[in-house]
Design a protein around this motif. Sequence first.
Motif, short mmCIF file in Angstrom:
data_model
loop_
_atom_site.label_atom_id
_atom_site.label_comp_id
_atom_site.label_asym_id
_atom_site.label_seq_id
_atom_site.Cartn_x
_atom_site.Cartn_y
_atom_site.Cartn_z
N MET A 648 7.57 3.45 -11.10
CA MET A 648 7.56 2.34 -10.14
C MET A 648 7.77 1.00 -10.84
N SER A 652 10.56 -1.53 -9.52
CA SER A 652 10.24 -2.92 -9.16
C SER A 652 11.01 -3.90 -10.02
N ILE A 657 12.25 -1.68 -3.53
CA ILE A 657 10.99 -1.44 -2.85
C ILE A 657 11.03 -0.02 -2.28
N HIS A 658 10.05 0.80 -2.65
CA HIS A 658 10.06 2.21 -2.25
C HIS A 658 9.71 2.38 -0.78
N ARG A 659 8.57 1.81 -0.32
CA ARG A 659 8.08 1.85 1.06
C ARG A 659 7.51 3.20 1.49
N LEU A 661 5.74 5.56 -1.00
CA LEU A 661 5.18 6.15 -2.21
C LEU A 661 3.97 7.00 -1.83
N PHE A 679 13.37 7.94 -2.06
CA PHE A 679 13.46 6.54 -1.69
C PHE A 679 14.86 6.27 -1.19
N TYR A 714 7.42 -5.58 3.65
CA TYR A 714 7.26 -4.73 2.49
C TYR A 714 7.65 -5.50 1.24
N SER A 716 6.88 -5.45 -3.41
CA SER A 716 6.43 -4.61 -4.51
C SER A 716 4.91 -4.46 -4.49
N ASP A 719 3.91 -1.66 -2.33
CA ASP A 719 4.04 -0.39 -3.06
C ASP A 719 2.82 -0.15 -3.96
N SER A 722 0.19 1.46 -1.91
CA SER A 722 0.50 2.88 -1.73
C SER A 722 0.22 3.67 -3.01
#
Length: 880
Positions: A648, A652, A657-659, A661, A679, A714, A716, A719, A722
């Motif tokens: 991650m 980042s 941005i994963h959204r 995790l 992702f 959303y 970082s 994330d 999460s």
Amino acid sequence: MGRVPLAWWLALCCWGCMAPNGSQAQEDPFVRSPGNITGAQELTGTLQCELLVHGEPPEVTWLRDRQTLQLADSTQIQVPLGEDEQDDWKVVSKLRILSLQLSDVGWYQCAVVLGGRTFVSQPGYIGLEGLPYFLEEPEDRTVTANTPFNLSCRAQGPPDPVDLLWLQDAVPLLWPRATPPAPQHILCVPGLNKTSSFSCEVHNAKGVTTSRMAIITVLPQQPHDLHLVSSLPTKLEVVWTPGLSGIYPLTHCTLHAVLSDDGVSIRLGEPDPPEEPLTMQVSVPPHQLQLDSLCPHSPYHIRVACASSQGLTLDQPWTHWLPVETPEGVPLGPPKNVTAIWNGTQAIVHWQEPMAPLQGTLLGYRLAYRGQDTPEVLMDVGLKQEVTLELREDRTVPNLIVCVAAYTASGDGPWSLPVPLEPWRPVSEPPAPSSWPWWYVLLGAVVAAACVFILALFLIHGQKKETRYGEEFEPTVERGELVVRYRVRKSYSRRTTEATLNSLGISEELKENLRDVMVDQHKVALGKTLGEGEFAAVMEGQLNQDDSTLKVAVKTIKIAICTRLELEDFLSEAVGMKEFDHPNVMRLIGVCFQGSELDGFPAPVVILPFMKHGDLHSFPLYSFFGDQPVFLPTQMLVKFMADIASGMEYLSAKRFIHRDLAARNCMLNESMSVCVADFGLSKKIYDGDYYCQGHTAKMPVKWIAIESLADRVYTSKSDVWSFGVTIEIGTRGQTPYPGVENSEIYDYLHQGNRLKQPVDCLDGLYALMSQCWELNPQDRPSFSQLWEDLENTLNTLPPAQEPNEILYVNMDEGGSHAEPLGAAGGADPPTQSDPDSCSCLTAAEVHPAGRYVLCPSTAPRPTLPVDRGSPAPPGQEDGV
């Protein structure tokens, strides 16, 4: 902590009244009492007491100032000193206060009930002492020049008293007190003529604390005396008097003008216009402006504000709305379609209303006519648009010319062009259309039908070429392009990548970027299905390369792509993901297409590396609760967490941005390293852990940050939240927030609740998790900080104990996986009937980090505490 039984209180009262002096000291089970803690606010304090008991261990209750702590964050450890439950036990109880506050000050004791008697430990005291702590600091603000305002700064000890000193531009203020006197923490400023900074210092016996520096920006005062000086149908000129602006001269003024309906849409004191205003800027001086291009005979409202070199702000001081009105003007054009016809004794003149704007209220028309040798005659005909003139039949009549003009209260508009008088002609019958022979009509109809039929066949043939797929290549050259003909069958299209890209109609730039991403479908061979859900299916596959065959996972997405924009977004994200290069981030191998007769665009197929050990949610569950339990050392779980943080951190840094995790989206490769996956390309694949609210997209609400639940924003830092929930692997894959419904999770978090610390979770790891769930995203750590802390934690742990015969779980054997939709690959858990589920490793095959091994556990399967809930089967976690 639950409610204390009434019998416990009666026992405590009886003990306090009837126990003889020294009885507690003689039979006191406590071997350690709480100590004293003195520190500053917001520090973490921990109290501990220990006792030795015989028989069943009792529950330890914590008291503060002899009152039971109902919501104490305490943990209790019971250690047997013998092999029988009736032997001696050592009981250790810890009370942790994460952030010391004034309400926590007091005397703390432990209490237990043994044999009907209540025993209380020696008290320990928690006190606060340190530098002053700010309750309120001065804030930045904007004020108008020479206008009084107040600032506030409050602080407290202990120790008290706390003295306060105000500073302006870093210089102490010694202003006289206001009348009546204001509180010490309120600073009454009579007004400023320049932008200044204010701060405060607070003193107590321990030292001095300085507040933040508040910047007070000085803006010009509100202009006044705005009034109209001249008006024309399309122009208005206004002037105003500027307000005080301090030492900063005015640079420009801004004027808003809004067209209103008799002032109804503008109310007195309304801060913002009801519609987009006409905005004009003017340099000053002079303080006046001429508004052009306005509508004549129309009501307007105008206001003005001025700015200095300190800039404009949203709360700039506007004047009140001033109602004005443009006067009427004359019509801008003449009447249209003027005609004049003479029938022998009368002239009939007809016209229509002007096309150009009237610029006012039409009052009527004026008509003028004259002959070759006769003077001009002018007539006001009112609002009529047709007039009959009685004329003498003489030689002068055919030489008459006629003009018409419209007029308003401001005057006459332009005259129409002169129109000569034309003689009247009787209306004759229209000539009969020439008739065509019937066979001409029939022939034309047949030719038209044939053209339509041929065009329909061409369109259907072209559509089938784009939507049907499945047979071998039959290339022919038509108009210089490769055409592929095939029949429908359940397989990938055999069209080349170049032909596929050309048929999609995407941009040339994106097509060029896709050269290294797209994979020819005929190079992919599919095997068994690893898992299938509502939105996607994962299949084992092989990718035939030039000199080798690569085992891959092929993910087919069932979500239909309906527009070219959706397809381009999908392919653009694939281009970006192909560039990812990190050992803890899933690398995209490529994308190919699976055609469809029902959709206008082919369905994308994602090709990913095959992950031997599946996802990080299922792996601990199978290891812990399978038919052949496997011991997972703490060192291994911390290593998993560090791998996720490392991946991650890389994403980042790439501003990605994963959204989504979660442990189910983290994969284990052959070397037992974790790769962050799922992702970008497959946001809509999952169903079980997602919650749909209204018509919005499904969201994994139990993993999502609180600010993202509220505003769908959303970052970082969301994330990072999460990630804290993802460390659920430390609880062996159990569902977060057991007993809390999906729709109730936001209210649950908004009330300050967070995930509880698991029994077998290290204190340092839970403190790291708690930092990830800070309400303010800026207070959460970055992924680089998380990775560094986890690596340090991993280095401090002792090496995992290795058995004589090192065994390694082989999860690549067995039947079908339950539902690895979060996996780019996966496998089944080992069973007792599979003797090869664990294979021996030599010393060289041990994990290079030397931090963990996996071996079958000979101990009975552990039982989880009741309050943690039962784990859900893989792929069926508690929804979001």
